[in-house]
Design a protein around this motif. Structure first.
Motif, PDB file in Angstrom:
ATOM      1  N   GLU A   1       6.632   6.197  -0.044  1.00  0.00           N
ATOM      2  CA  GLU A   1       6.680   5.163   0.989  1.00  0.00           C
ATOM      3  C   GLU A   1       5.673   4.084   0.641  1.00  0.00           C
ATOM      4  O   GLU A   1       4.569   4.387   0.183  1.00  0.00           O
ATOM      5  CB  GLU A   1       6.360   5.772   2.349  1.00  0.00           C
ATOM      6  CG  GLU A   1       6.666   4.861   3.499  1.00  0.00           C
ATOM      7  CD  GLU A   1       6.560   5.580   4.839  1.00  0.00           C
ATOM      8  OE1 GLU A   1       5.705   5.149   5.647  1.00  0.00           O
ATOM      9  OE2 GLU A   1       7.322   6.542   5.061  1.00  0.00           O
ATOM     10  N   VAL A   2       6.076   2.837   0.841  1.00  0.00           N
ATOM     11  CA  VAL A   2       5.199   1.699   0.617  1.00  0.00           C
ATOM     12  C   VAL A   2       5.162   0.890   1.906  1.00  0.00           C
ATOM     13  O   VAL A   2       6.204   0.586   2.488  1.00  0.00           O
ATOM     14  CB  VAL A   2       5.699   0.820  -0.561  1.00  0.00           C
ATOM     15  CG1 VAL A   2       4.827  -0.421  -0.709  1.00  0.00           C
ATOM     16  CG2 VAL A   2       5.719   1.617  -1.865  1.00  0.00           C
ATOM     17  N   HIS A   3       3.946   0.570   2.347  1.00  0.00           N
ATOM     18  CA  HIS A   3       3.761  -0.274   3.521  1.00  0.00           C
ATOM     19  C   HIS A   3       3.467  -1.690   3.038  1.00  0.00           C
ATOM     20  O   HIS A   3       2.623  -1.892   2.161  1.00  0.00           O
ATOM     21  CB  HIS A   3       2.615   0.241   4.385  1.00  0.00           C
ATOM     22  CG  HIS A   3       2.912   1.571   4.997  1.00  0.00           C
ATOM     23  ND1 HIS A   3       2.069   2.178   5.882  1.00  0.00           N
ATOM     24  CD2 HIS A   3       3.973   2.422   4.862  1.00  0.00           C
ATOM     25  CE1 HIS A   3       2.580   3.337   6.269  1.00  0.00           C
ATOM     26  NE2 HIS A   3       3.731   3.501   5.652  1.00  0.00           N
ATOM     27  N   LEU A   4       4.155  -2.651   3.639  1.00  0.00           N
ATOM     28  CA  LEU A   4       4.020  -4.052   3.258  1.00  0.00           C
ATOM     29  C   LEU A   4       3.497  -4.849   4.445  1.00  0.00           C
ATOM     30  O   LEU A   4       3.561  -4.397   5.589  1.00  0.00           O
ATOM     31  CB  LEU A   4       5.382  -4.593   2.811  1.00  0.00           C
ATOM     32  CG  LEU A   4       5.952  -3.918   1.566  1.00  0.00           C
ATOM     33  CD1 LEU A   4       7.435  -4.221   1.417  1.00  0.00           C
ATOM     34  CD2 LEU A   4       5.188  -4.355   0.329  1.00  0.00           C
ATOM     35  N   PRO A   5       2.993  -6.061   4.188  1.00  0.00           N
ATOM     36  CA  PRO A   5       2.505  -6.900   5.294  1.00  0.00           C
ATOM     37  C   PRO A   5       3.570  -7.072   6.373  1.00  0.00           C
ATOM     38  O   PRO A   5       4.769  -7.065   6.105  1.00  0.00           O
ATOM     39  CB  PRO A   5       2.202  -8.236   4.605  1.00  0.00           C
ATOM     40  CG  PRO A   5       1.893  -7.858   3.185  1.00  0.00           C
ATOM     41  CD  PRO A   5       2.822  -6.711   2.882  1.00  0.00           C
ATOM     42  N   GLY A   6       3.115  -7.219   7.613  1.00  0.00           N
ATOM     43  CA  GLY A   6       4.015  -7.418   8.741  1.00  0.00           C
ATOM     44  C   GLY A   6       4.586  -6.127   9.291  1.00  0.00           C
ATOM     45  O   GLY A   6       5.527  -6.150  10.069  1.00  0.00           O
ATOM     46  N   GLY A   7       4.035  -4.984   8.879  1.00  0.00           N
ATOM     47  CA  GLY A   7       4.510  -3.711   9.395  1.00  0.00           C
ATOM     48  C   GLY A   7       5.785  -3.195   8.748  1.00  0.00           C
ATOM     49  O   GLY A   7       6.427  -2.290   9.276  1.00  0.00           O
ATOM     50  N   VAL A   8       6.167  -3.750   7.609  1.00  0.00           N
ATOM     51  CA  VAL A   8       7.384  -3.321   6.921  1.00  0.00           C
ATOM     52  C   VAL A   8       7.096  -2.048   6.134  1.00  0.00           C
ATOM     53  O   VAL A   8       6.099  -1.950   5.419  1.00  0.00           O
ATOM     54  CB  VAL A   8       7.907  -4.432   5.982  1.00  0.00           C
ATOM     55  CG1 VAL A   8       9.101  -3.954   5.181  1.00  0.00           C
ATOM     56  CG2 VAL A   8       8.258  -5.670   6.785  1.00  0.00           C
ATOM     57  N   ARG A  40       0.854  -1.188   0.000  1.00  0.00           N
ATOM     58  CA  ARG A  40       0.000   0.000   0.000  1.00  0.00           C
ATOM     59  C   ARG A  40       0.884   1.230   0.000  1.00  0.00           C
ATOM     60  O   ARG A  40       1.792   1.350   0.832  1.00  0.00           O
ATOM     61  CB  ARG A  40      -0.875   0.068   1.261  1.00  0.00           C
ATOM     62  CG  ARG A  40      -1.889  -1.010   1.433  1.00  0.00           C
ATOM     63  CD  ARG A  40      -2.737  -0.782   2.694  1.00  0.00           C
ATOM     64  NE  ARG A  40      -2.051  -1.077   3.957  1.00  0.00           N
ATOM     65  CZ  ARG A  40      -1.471  -0.181   4.763  1.00  0.00           C
ATOM     66  NH1 ARG A  40      -1.450   1.077   4.477  1.00  0.00           N
ATOM     67  NH2 ARG A  40      -0.906  -0.552   5.896  1.00  0.00           N
ATOM     68  N   GLY A  41       0.614   2.137  -0.922  1.00  0.00           N
ATOM     69  CA  GLY A  41       1.328   3.405  -0.932  1.00  0.00           C
ATOM     70  C   GLY A  41       0.877   4.266   0.234  1.00  0.00           C
ATOM     71  O   GLY A  41      -0.262   4.174   0.682  1.00  0.00           O
TER      72      GLY A  41
END
Length: 181
Positions: A156-163, A145-146
């Motif tokens: 910035e991109v948010h990835l699963p697991g809070g990355v 998710r941007g």
């Protein structure tokens, strides 16, 4: 008009990258055969061009600095016809500078993008490589998710697991979060 040239343009890009990763920006200077003074001078010249009444604007400024693009592609986004221009840069052989322009040469977006035919390093929330992955490599990952940054040069991109993956000019600078390595 005397242009900056591609080497000096890399120095301009490094200035914003140094805000996030001063270590990598400093390590890159010798690869360009540049000093901190030269980097500062290139950034000062770029800023002067950006604010000069006599300097070209938008796409004309980028072309004056970078020369003719290596690639030119016409695209349509909804009702808007745009052109995508790409230039190789000496510091990043697997990324090219990409400028998306609209009618009249207005620059709509610009960033480092994967070079044609360049291998894409394997990517995943726990397998991201700083200064090797570009925004498009990561934005297409499952669950990505941007996120708004409020800074035009940053993404910035948010990835699963809070990355969280932080980009400057489209190039990955930092990976953070509870599950990041």
């Amino acid at each position: 008009m005397r242009g900056l040239a591609r080497r000096e343009f890399c120095l301009v890009l490094l200035r914003r990258m140094a805000d996030v990763r001063p270590d990598l920006a400093a390590e890159a200077l010798p690869r360009l055969g540049a000093t901190r003074g030269e980097a500062h001078a290139a950034h000062t010249r770029w800023q002067a061009l950006q604010h000069s009444r006599r300097a070209p604007r938008g796409l004309a400024l980028r072309t004056a600095v970078l020369g003719p693009p290596e690639e030119l592609e016409d695209r349509r986004f909804g009702d808007l016809d745009v052109q995508v221009r790409r230039w190789p840069l000496p510091l990043w052989p697997h990324q090219w500078w990409e400028v998306v322009s609209g009618p009249g040469g207005a620059v709509l977006h610009e960033h480092l993008a994967r070079a044609p035919g360049s291998p894409v390093p394997a990517a995943g929330p726990h397998r991201l490589l700083v200064w090797q992955h570009v925004l498009d490599d990561v934005a297409g990952l499952p669950g990505a998710r941007g996120a708004a940054t409020g800074v035009p040069t940053r993404s910035e991109v948010h990835l699963p697991g809070g990355v969280r993956a932080v980009f400057v000019w489209g190039l990955l600078q930092r990976v953070g979060g509870p599950d990041a390595g």
